[in-house]
Design a protein around this motif. Structure first.
Motif, PDB file in Angstrom:
ATOM      1  N   VAL A 240      -5.947  32.155  17.284  1.00 31.52           N
ATOM      2  CA  VAL A 240      -6.340  33.400  16.616  1.00 31.52           C
ATOM      3  C   VAL A 240      -6.194  33.181  15.110  1.00 31.52           C
ATOM      4  O   VAL A 240      -5.128  32.777  14.640  1.00 31.52           O
ATOM      5  N   PRO A 241      -7.243  33.400  14.333  1.00 28.24           N
ATOM      6  CA  PRO A 241      -7.128  33.167  12.885  1.00 28.24           C
ATOM      7  C   PRO A 241      -6.233  34.210  12.218  1.00 28.24           C
ATOM      8  O   PRO A 241      -6.135  35.351  12.684  1.00 28.24           O
ATOM      9  N   GLN A 242      -5.584  33.801  11.135  1.00 27.89           N
ATOM     10  CA  GLN A 242      -4.752  34.706  10.355  1.00 27.89           C
ATOM     11  C   GLN A 242      -5.037  34.477   8.875  1.00 27.89           C
ATOM     12  O   GLN A 242      -5.157  33.337   8.433  1.00 27.89           O
ATOM     13  N   ILE A 243      -5.136  35.580   8.134  1.00 29.09           N
ATOM     14  CA  ILE A 243      -5.375  35.507   6.688  1.00 29.09           C
ATOM     15  C   ILE A 243      -4.079  35.849   5.961  1.00 29.09           C
ATOM     16  O   ILE A 243      -3.446  36.860   6.253  1.00 29.09           O
ATOM     17  N   THR A 244      -3.693  34.982   5.011  1.00 28.93           N
ATOM     18  CA  THR A 244      -2.505  35.257   4.209  1.00 28.93           C
ATOM     19  C   THR A 244      -2.851  35.715   2.793  1.00 28.93           C
ATOM     20  O   THR A 244      -2.013  36.318   2.122  1.00 28.93           O
TER      21      THR A 244
ATOM     22  N   GLY B 121      -5.136  30.943   4.914  1.00 30.93           N
ATOM     23  CA  GLY B 121      -4.505  31.425   6.133  1.00 30.93           C
ATOM     24  C   GLY B 121      -4.196  30.286   7.077  1.00 30.93           C
ATOM     25  O   GLY B 121      -3.816  29.189   6.662  1.00 30.93           O
TER      26      GLY B 121
ATOM     27  N   THR C 175      -6.836  25.831   7.272  1.00 32.50           N
ATOM     28  CA  THR C 175      -6.119  26.830   6.475  1.00 32.50           C
ATOM     29  C   THR C 175      -6.979  27.484   5.408  1.00 32.50           C
ATOM     30  O   THR C 175      -6.466  28.319   4.654  1.00 32.50           O
TER      31      THR C 175
ATOM     32  N   LYS D  71     -12.526  39.790   7.106  1.00 32.27           N
ATOM     33  CA  LYS D  71     -11.902  39.267   8.316  1.00 32.27           C
ATOM     34  C   LYS D  71     -12.505  37.904   8.623  1.00 32.27           C
ATOM     35  O   LYS D  71     -13.644  37.618   8.239  1.00 32.27           O
TER      36      LYS D  71
ATOM     37  N   SER E 148      -9.090  38.062  12.933  1.00 33.53           N
ATOM     38  CA  SER E 148      -7.874  37.992  12.128  1.00 33.53           C
ATOM     39  C   SER E 148      -7.463  39.385  11.666  1.00 33.53           C
ATOM     40  O   SER E 148      -8.156  40.383  11.897  1.00 33.53           O
ATOM     41  N   ASN E 149      -6.340  39.440  10.975  1.00 32.38           N
ATOM     42  CA  ASN E 149      -5.967  40.640  10.232  1.00 32.38           C
ATOM     43  C   ASN E 149      -6.953  40.837   9.088  1.00 32.38           C
ATOM     44  O   ASN E 149      -7.757  39.957   8.775  1.00 32.38           O
TER      45      ASN E 149
ATOM     46  N   GLN F  72      -7.909  41.531   5.105  1.00 25.63           N
ATOM     47  CA  GLN F  72      -7.512  41.485   3.703  1.00 25.63           C
ATOM     48  C   GLN F  72      -8.616  42.156   2.892  1.00 25.63           C
ATOM     49  O   GLN F  72      -9.776  42.185   3.316  1.00 25.63           O
TER      50      GLN F  72
END
Length: 717
Positions: free
Chosen positions: A357-361, A381, A406, A426, A437-438, A440
């Motif tokens: 599952v992708p995640q954005i930081t 991410g 990333t 997203k 993802s979450n 941003q």
């Protein structure tokens, strides 16, 4: 999910949206061999069970591969399977529906459901007047659609919770129209068709039992072909094939049941036929090609426009030559040929490795100024995949591309940055695995302001509306000033570096700690807060008297002095202890007793004036020193004859200081010579030695009441 039970190779199909097309192309894959005991595989479900047939001298028998074990399926008696390879259907709950002639009666067909987890088989029964029931579709809840048959006609049925039912015809249906239930999805919606032999075929959907005709426009010179392939998935997508009038070529299209419906026609220059359709909208298709001496049956296989050949595994290259099914994990069940091997074939699952599952930081940059040209934004991410795509306010961006696991990148077009706005970003990775993802946010706004200082940053309670000057950076002419994120003030714009604002009396009437922000136009565009205090100035201690005392006092009154008159509510705190009420407050002087417990040991005492927040709070500390008293142990000499004149005497003891003084009979201090902390010298004046008698000598250190014990000095006759 529908799978075509035929010996054709698998490809992944055309998709109805750009996001679904990226999904079909997803992920790294591996070839997994299927046991040789499954001669004719037909179906793979989402948990990896494979339904198929083994072969023996008397014919075929059904088998199931579950947890790497091939099990021969029971219950072939009294059922004699007809059209063996078309009569078994597997759902994602490991239930198998099958039909066949009842033993001894060629006109009696039954449908049964085997739960492979419990081993229980259920015969769905018969409809009165119809000796045969044939199931055609099974969903994950165990619902079945099909038709009952008798010599006089056919009756479609829905079997749910052990009961048969017929769905109503739509209003205005032609008299005598024939209709069928073809497929149902996991919500229980039923897809079917109706024909009166005159106007052709109409497609219907029954949702919650209510029939609705679907818009199914037929391409020019083509007829709908429901018997060839007709499927319905959980994304409200209907797939239907078409053929030309001469049945030379055929194609298909997908209808997505949105409002209005979306129709994607896949009409090529060569024949293309769907093989399997999953709940993600993937279509496995075959298409005509020229053999050129390659193995196969005249068909090639592809995912969208990507051929399923040139697959490298274990140092060999493979291409699909047969296909059976695709599941919702986008795993492909089929048969491959090892290129340049002669006649090496094997049945495989072309398995997609699930993506994370992708995640954005964060975003770099995360904002832009209105009117800027197009700008690339790097998305930072984890869990990004080469098949990941970027959604901007919910729309797939063709400009997005994969940089690494990333980092992704997307170009924000200038057209979206003409005015201040906020855009949700997203990253979406298609199945298997993956997901969204979450979120941003990218802000198109003027720069965020920075406050360097506020002058004054302290206002007096009850002073009424008061002006403050805010100094900083990047102030916008349209900026506002907020106090505690509650009071909004329209300031006077002096420059990008300075604003003035009137703080209303509603703020200054109440003492407290407040914070101020400068908010430029745009979403979430406030500066970091800067403090603003509404209170009197903190009390100040200019000096204390005494500021040094000898240890062991039983009582002491301390005087504190300041530059202005103290509030009558002020108190005194020693070493951070409970405030002590002063004995007297006289203008700028406070008199307070010092607790005797603090005077019993040497050390420094921190003294503060404390008051309410409104009256300024706490002062800076002053220091009261409690010193160790000097000790006098002896005088050398300790006597002299009268009239001897001035005499030098050495004093022995401890805790002597360079600033120590000597007193005789508690008189005026005498000058002394500091030798060490244990020794002093003093010249006893002739005025003392001129008169006989006993004299008292003491050592006095700096500070209040900080003298030693006495020693006697004798002047003899």
């Amino acid at each position: 999910m529908k799978c075509r039970i035929a010996a054709f190779a698998v490809t992944f199909g055309m998709l109805a949206t750009a996001q679904a097309q990226a999904q079909a192309q997803a992920h790294e894959r591996v070839l997994v061999d299927v046991p040789l005991s499954i001669s004719f595989p037909t179906k793979i479900n989402n948990v990896g069970d494979i339904l198929g047939y083994g072969s023996e001298i008397n014919g075929l028998y059904p088998v199931l591969l579950h947890n790497s074990v091939v099990v021969r399926l029971p219950a072939l008696n009294p059922i004699i399977v007809i059209g063996m390879r078309n009569s078994y259907i597997l759902n994602n709950n490991s239930q198998i529906m099958y039909f066949g002639y009842t033993s001894g009666s060629s006109g009696d067909i039954s449908t049964r459901v085997l739960d492979t987890k419990t081993g229980i088989t259920v015969d769905i029964g018969k409809i009165p007047g119809y000796p045969s029931t044939i199931g055609t579709s099974l969903n994950d809840s165990g619902d079945i659609v099909g038709y009952a048959y008798s010599p006089t006609g056919r009756l479609p049925f829905l079997w749910r919770n052990g009961q048969f039912s017929q769905l109503p015809l739509p209003v205005g249906a032609p008299v005598g129209a024939a209709y069928s239930y073809r497929s149902l999805n996991n919500r229980g919606d039923v897809l079917g068709d109706m024909s009166n032999g005159i106007d052709g075929v109409s497609v219907l959907i029954w949702r919650d039992g209510v029939p609705t005709f679907l818009p199914m426009p037929t391409p020019a010179n083509r007829d709908i072909s429901l018997n060839q392939f007709f499927a319905f998935n959980d994304k409200d997508q209907v797939l239907t094939t078409y053929h030309d009038y001469h049945y030379v070529t055929s194609n298909y299209h997908i209808l997505t049941l949105t409002t209005p419906p979306i129709i994607d026609n896949y009409i090529g220059t060569v024949t293309s036929e769907p093989i399997s359709f999953n709940n993600l909208g993937d279509v496995l298709e075959r298409y005509a090609y020229i053999l050129n001496g390659s193995p196969g049956n005249g068909w090639a296989y592809r995912l969208t426009n990507i051929p399923l050949d040139g697959i490298v595994s274990g140092g060999h290259t493979y291409q699909f030559v047969d296909a059976y099914c695709i599941n919702d994990n986008v795993d492909v069940l089929g048969k491959v040929y090892q290129v340049n091997s002669g006649i090496i074939y094997k049945t495989v699952v072309y398995k997609a490795i699930p993506a994370p599952v992708p995640q954005i930081t964060g975003l770099t940059p995360d904002r832009a100024i209105p009117g800027m040209p197009s700008i690339p934004v790097t998305i930072n991410g984890a869990g990004f995949d080469p098949d990941s795509t970027v959604l901007l306010n919910g729309s797939v961006q063709a400009s997005s591309h994969y940089l690494s696991a990333t980092q992704m990148q997307v170009v924000i077009p200038a057209s979206l940055m003409a005015q201040p706005r906020t855009m949700a970003i997203k990253v979406v990775t298609p199945a298997p695995g993956g997901g969204a993802s979450n979120t941003q946010y990218f802000n198109v706004t003027v720069p965020r302001a920075t406050i360097l200082n506020i002058n004054p940053n302290r206002l007096f309670p009850g002073a009424g509306a008061a002006q403050i000057t805010i100094n900083g950076l990047d102030f916008d002419p349209g900026a506002v000033v907020t106090v505690n994120d509650t009071y909004t003030i329209t300031p006077t714009f002096v420059s990008p570096y300075q604003l003035t604002a009137i703080v209303p009396s509603s703020v200054t009437d109440t003492a407290g700690s407040y914070f101020v922000r400068v908010v430029n136009p745009g979403w979430s565009n406030a500066s970091t807060p800067a403090p603003l205090t509404v209170a009197l100035p903190a009390p100040i201690i200019s000096l204390i008297s005494p500021d040094r005392v000898g240890v062991g006092l039983t009582s002491l009154k301390l005087n504190l002095y300041g530059p202005y008159n103290y509030q009558p509510t002020v108190k005194v705190s020693f070493n951070g202890g409970a405030p002590v009420t002063p004995e007297a407050i006289t203008g700028s002087r406070v008199t307070v007793p010092v607790p005797s417990s603090l005077l019993s040991n040497p050390g420094n005492i921190m003294v503060r004036l404390v008051d309410s927040f409104e009256h300024g709070g706490s002062s800076a500390p002053a220091t009261l020193a409690v010193a160790t008293r000097p000790t006098l142990t002896g005088l050398t000499p300790n006597h002299t004859a009268v009239g001897a004149g001035a005499v030098t005497v050495t004093l022995s003891g401890s805790n002597f200081e360079a600033s120590s003084t000597i007193t005789i009979n508690n008189g005026a201090p005498l000058a002394m010579a500091f030798v060490s902390p244990t020794q002093l010298r003093v010249l006893v004046p002739s005025s003392v030695t001129a008169v006989k008698g006993n004299y008292v000598v003491r050592v006095v250190n700096t500070g209040y009441s900080n003298f030693s014990n006495p020693q006697a000095f004798t002047v003899t006759p």
